[in-house]
Motif scaffolding. Structure first.
Motif, PDB file in Angstrom:
ATOM      1  N   CYS A  83       0.865  -1.187   0.000  1.00  0.00           N
ATOM      2  CA  CYS A  83       0.000   0.000   0.000  1.00  0.00           C
ATOM      3  C   CYS A  83       0.896   1.229   0.000  1.00  0.00           C
ATOM      4  CB  CYS A  83      -0.942  -0.001   1.212  1.00  0.00           C
ATOM      5  SG  CYS A  83      -0.096  -0.029   2.795  1.00  0.00           S
ATOM      6  N   ALA A  84       0.320   2.361  -0.347  1.00  0.00           N
ATOM      7  CA  ALA A  84       1.113   3.587  -0.405  1.00  0.00           C
ATOM      8  C   ALA A  84       1.708   3.903   0.971  1.00  0.00           C
ATOM      9  CB  ALA A  84       0.253   4.744  -0.902  1.00  0.00           C
ATOM     10  N   SER A  85       0.929   3.659   2.017  1.00  0.00           N
ATOM     11  CA  SER A  85       1.412   3.939   3.378  1.00  0.00           C
ATOM     12  C   SER A  85       2.711   3.185   3.665  1.00  0.00           C
ATOM     13  CB  SER A  85       0.360   3.519   4.416  1.00  0.00           C
ATOM     14  OG  SER A  85      -0.879   4.113   4.142  1.00  0.00           O
ATOM     15  N   MET A  88       5.575   5.046   2.137  1.00  0.00           N
ATOM     16  CA  MET A  88       5.889   6.259   2.914  1.00  0.00           C
ATOM     17  C   MET A  88       6.635   5.886   4.192  1.00  0.00           C
ATOM     18  SD  MET A  88       2.106   7.987   2.733  1.00  0.00           S
ATOM     19  CE  MET A  88       1.238   8.129   1.174  1.00  0.00           C
ATOM     20  N   PHE A 110      -3.537  13.324   2.067  1.00  0.00           N
ATOM     21  CA  PHE A 110      -4.374  12.224   2.545  1.00  0.00           C
ATOM     22  C   PHE A 110      -3.953  11.924   3.990  1.00  0.00           C
ATOM     23  CE2 PHE A 110      -5.777   7.840   3.020  1.00  0.00           C
ATOM     24  CZ  PHE A 110      -7.079   7.960   2.556  1.00  0.00           C
ATOM     25  N   THR A 112      -3.231   9.494   5.802  1.00  0.00           N
ATOM     26  CA  THR A 112      -2.128   8.562   6.078  1.00  0.00           C
ATOM     27  C   THR A 112      -0.776   9.278   6.060  1.00  0.00           C
ATOM     28  OG1 THR A 112      -1.643   6.214   5.702  1.00  0.00           O
ATOM     29  CG2 THR A 112      -1.462   7.632   3.777  1.00  0.00           C
ATOM     30  N   THR A 156       0.752  16.117  -1.923  1.00  0.00           N
ATOM     31  CA  THR A 156      -0.249  15.349  -2.666  1.00  0.00           C
ATOM     32  C   THR A 156      -0.395  15.942  -4.065  1.00  0.00           C
ATOM     33  OG1 THR A 156      -2.449  14.347  -2.506  1.00  0.00           O
ATOM     34  CG2 THR A 156      -2.337  16.670  -1.936  1.00  0.00           C
ATOM     35  N   PHE A 160      -7.708  14.462  -2.160  1.00  0.00           N
ATOM     36  CA  PHE A 160      -8.812  13.486  -2.173  1.00  0.00           C
ATOM     37  C   PHE A 160     -10.161  14.093  -1.779  1.00  0.00           C
ATOM     38  CE2 PHE A 160      -9.889  12.657   2.306  1.00  0.00           C
ATOM     39  CZ  PHE A 160      -8.929  13.463   2.920  1.00  0.00           C
ATOM     40  N   ASP A 185       2.796  12.293  -3.472  1.00  0.00           N
ATOM     41  CA  ASP A 185       1.772  11.254  -3.340  1.00  0.00           C
ATOM     42  C   ASP A 185       0.781  11.483  -4.480  1.00  0.00           C
ATOM     43  OD1 ASP A 185      -0.393   9.676  -2.793  1.00  0.00           O
ATOM     44  OD2 ASP A 185      -0.781  10.490  -0.794  1.00  0.00           O
ATOM     45  N   TYR A 187      -1.495   9.397  -5.732  1.00  0.00           N
ATOM     46  CA  TYR A 187      -2.539   8.361  -5.773  1.00  0.00           C
ATOM     47  C   TYR A 187      -3.830   8.864  -6.418  1.00  0.00           C
ATOM     48  CZ  TYR A 187      -3.776   3.680  -4.080  1.00  0.00           C
ATOM     49  OH  TYR A 187      -4.073   2.355  -3.986  1.00  0.00           O
ATOM     50  N   GLN A 188      -4.137  10.153  -6.249  1.00  0.00           N
ATOM     51  CA  GLN A 188      -5.407  10.674  -6.790  1.00  0.00           C
ATOM     52  C   GLN A 188      -5.269  11.171  -8.225  1.00  0.00           C
ATOM     53  OE1 GLN A 188      -8.523  10.579  -5.826  1.00  0.00           O
ATOM     54  NE2 GLN A 188      -8.210   9.671  -3.818  1.00  0.00           N
ATOM     55  N   LYS A 211      -6.998   2.854  -7.888  1.00  0.00           N
ATOM     56  CA  LYS A 211      -7.874   3.944  -8.345  1.00  0.00           C
ATOM     57  C   LYS A 211      -7.756   4.092  -9.866  1.00  0.00           C
ATOM     58  CE  LYS A 211      -7.131   6.116  -3.872  1.00  0.00           C
ATOM     59  NZ  LYS A 211      -8.363   5.796  -3.145  1.00  0.00           N
TER      60      LYS A 211
HETATM   61  C1  LIG Z   1      -3.867  10.618  -2.039  1.00  0.00           C
HETATM   62  C2  LIG Z   1      -3.914   9.299  -1.315  1.00  0.00           C
HETATM   63  N1  LIG Z   1      -2.808   8.848  -0.724  1.00  0.00           N
HETATM   64  C3  LIG Z   1      -2.807   7.705  -0.038  1.00  0.00           C
HETATM   65  C4  LIG Z   1      -3.945   6.933   0.064  1.00  0.00           C
HETATM   66  C5  LIG Z   1      -3.918   5.688   0.891  1.00  0.00           C
HETATM   67  O1  LIG Z   1      -3.100   4.741   0.352  1.00  0.00           O
HETATM   68  P1  LIG Z   1      -2.919   3.307   0.971  1.00  0.00           P
HETATM   69  O2  LIG Z   1      -4.218   2.869   1.532  1.00  0.00           O
HETATM   70  O3  LIG Z   1      -2.485   2.479  -0.197  1.00  0.00           O
HETATM   71  O4  LIG Z   1      -1.864   3.397   2.002  1.00  0.00           O
HETATM   72  C6  LIG Z   1      -5.112   7.350  -0.564  1.00  0.00           C
HETATM   73  C7  LIG Z   1      -6.325   6.540  -0.471  1.00  0.00           C
HETATM   74  O5  LIG Z   1      -7.403   6.919  -0.828  1.00  0.00           O
HETATM   75  C8  LIG Z   1      -5.099   8.577  -1.255  1.00  0.00           C
HETATM   76  O6  LIG Z   1      -6.199   9.056  -1.843  1.00  0.00           O
END
Ligand SMILES: Cc1ncc(COP(=O)(O)O)c(C=O)c1O
Length: 388
Positions: A83-85, A88, A110, A112, A156, A160, A185, A187-188, A211
């Protein structure tokens, strides 16, 4: 730009779209036949061979190379994480907070990201949040917070909860001029347009597959700029982080010289099979086509919403993929939209509508119609759109 038959052909790959208007890729991308076939392929390999670790490790390395190509990096700069967390945390554990202690991040990260670095307070980190003004974070606010004490700036790509796009091109040079690192980050946003980590000049880049990359949960990637790898030794580690995981030597700790040192244990093989197909599908469609389509739909929605007097948290100039409207009761509105076959989500007082290449102007019209019928649940007025 995709032609109408091309768009229809793309849509036919996602069975969900036969019954639903899907505007929730900010949470989970829709399932394509390609990704489903990837999962089937994994199951078939398991059925046929029982424990084909040679094939599975090969596939895991192929995923690393594929993602590296996707972001303009090299395979040895990419770690595959659950996972992204985890990505990090691995970096956070490898840093020390003696000479520089400050972690400067915007309040639109986000959660996390906050949690990971706040947990490092125990090791000396000093976290400073950069304040927003309305629904945007002016670069000047970063400028004021980043100094020679700053170790890292987590950033970010797209927020989100309001769709705000960080000024990566401005914040990165600010951080670097002060000798600070940048962790983007994305992810979005990753999967909605071409990415190049070298052009972006970031030190770390994290994202996951579920996503806009159209894959399953349980798989994420961490890019680490080549020049930094040797100087970073995470204390969160495991056998897949070793130079030779298959040496099976309990008494020897010998981290891989590549970004694999930021990994831990056995990779999520089913997810790798599936995720690779999602990325492949995006590459077949073309990332420029994806971003064009998303931009069109985002503009159309924001324009239509303006006519209804809705208050967007997202700037009217947004290129997407996430558009958020201020609501009196966002959760109730999500239910109303669901009753009309429209899948979306809410965060706090915001209704989140997110676009991917498989969405159409028809989807925009449908959602605007339901919003118009439910104006009592939305905040309306002539207030200036913040973040413009
Ligand atoms: C911008 C962003 N970073 C991190 C995450 C969480 O990542 P993960 O659950 O893979 O650690 C999310 C989840 O929605 C997110 O939107």
């Amino acid at each position: 730009m995709l032609s109408s038959p091309e768009l229809q052909a793309i849509r036919s790959r996602f069975p969900l779209l036969r019954n639903k208007i899907y505007l929730n890729s900010c949470s989970q991308g829709a399932l394509s036949d390609a990704v489903e076939n990837g999962l089937r392929e994994y199951v078939a390999s398991w059925h046929e061979h029982g424990s084909p670790w040679d094939i599975w490790v090969e596939r895991y390395e192929a995923a690393r190379s594929q993602f590296a190509g996707f972001i303009g990096a090299t395979a040895d700069e990419v770690a595959i994480v659950p996972c992204a967390s985890a990505g990090m945390n691995s970096i956070a554990s490898a840093l020390t907070f003696d000479r520089r202690r400050k972690v400067v991040m915007g309040e639109f990260e986000f959660p996390t990201m906050g949690h990971v670095w706040l947990a490092q307070q125990k090791r000396g980190a000093q976290v400073e949040f950069v304040s927003a003004v309305g629904n945007s974070i002016p670069t000047e606010n970063y400028e004021r917070a980043i100094d020679r004490q700053t170790l890292i700036v987590p950033l970010t790509g797209v927020c989100f909860m309001n769709g705000f796009r960080s000024a990566v091109r401005e914040v990165v040079p600010l951080a670097h001029a002060n000798g600070a690192l940048v962790m983007l980050d994305d992810y979005q946003d990753c999967g909605t347009r071409p990415v190049n980590v070298r052009t972006a000049d970031v030190d770390f880049y994290v994202t996951g597959t579920l996503k806009y990359l159209l894959g399953p949960p349980g798989l994420a990637f961490l890019y680490v700029r080549k020049e930094l790898i040797a100087s970073l030794q995470p204390t969160i580690t495991g056998w897949f982080a070793q130079r030779n995981p298959f040496a099976f030597d309990v008494k020897c700790f010998d981290p891989a010289p590549s970004a694999r040192r930021f990994e831990e244990g056995s990779p999520a093989v089913p997810n790798i099979y599936a995720a690779m197909r999602g990325i492949e599908l995006l590459q077949e469609i073309g990332l420029d086509n994806v971003s064009w389509q998303i931009h069109e739909l985002t503009s159309a929605l924001l324009k239509g919403a303006q006519k209804l007097g809705l208050i967007a948290k997202t700037p009217t100039t947004s290129v997407g993929p996430l558009v958020v409207f201020q609501c009196k009761d966002a959760a109730r509105l999500v239910e109303k939209l669901a009753a009309n076959g429209i899948v979306c989500s809410s965060r706090h007082d915001g209704l989140r509508l997110s676009f991917h290449v498989y969405n159409t102007l028809e989807d925009v019209r449908a959602v605007l119609q339901v919003l118009e019928q439910n104006l009592d649940l939305l905040v309306t007025g002539t207030a200036a759109v913040s973040g413009d």
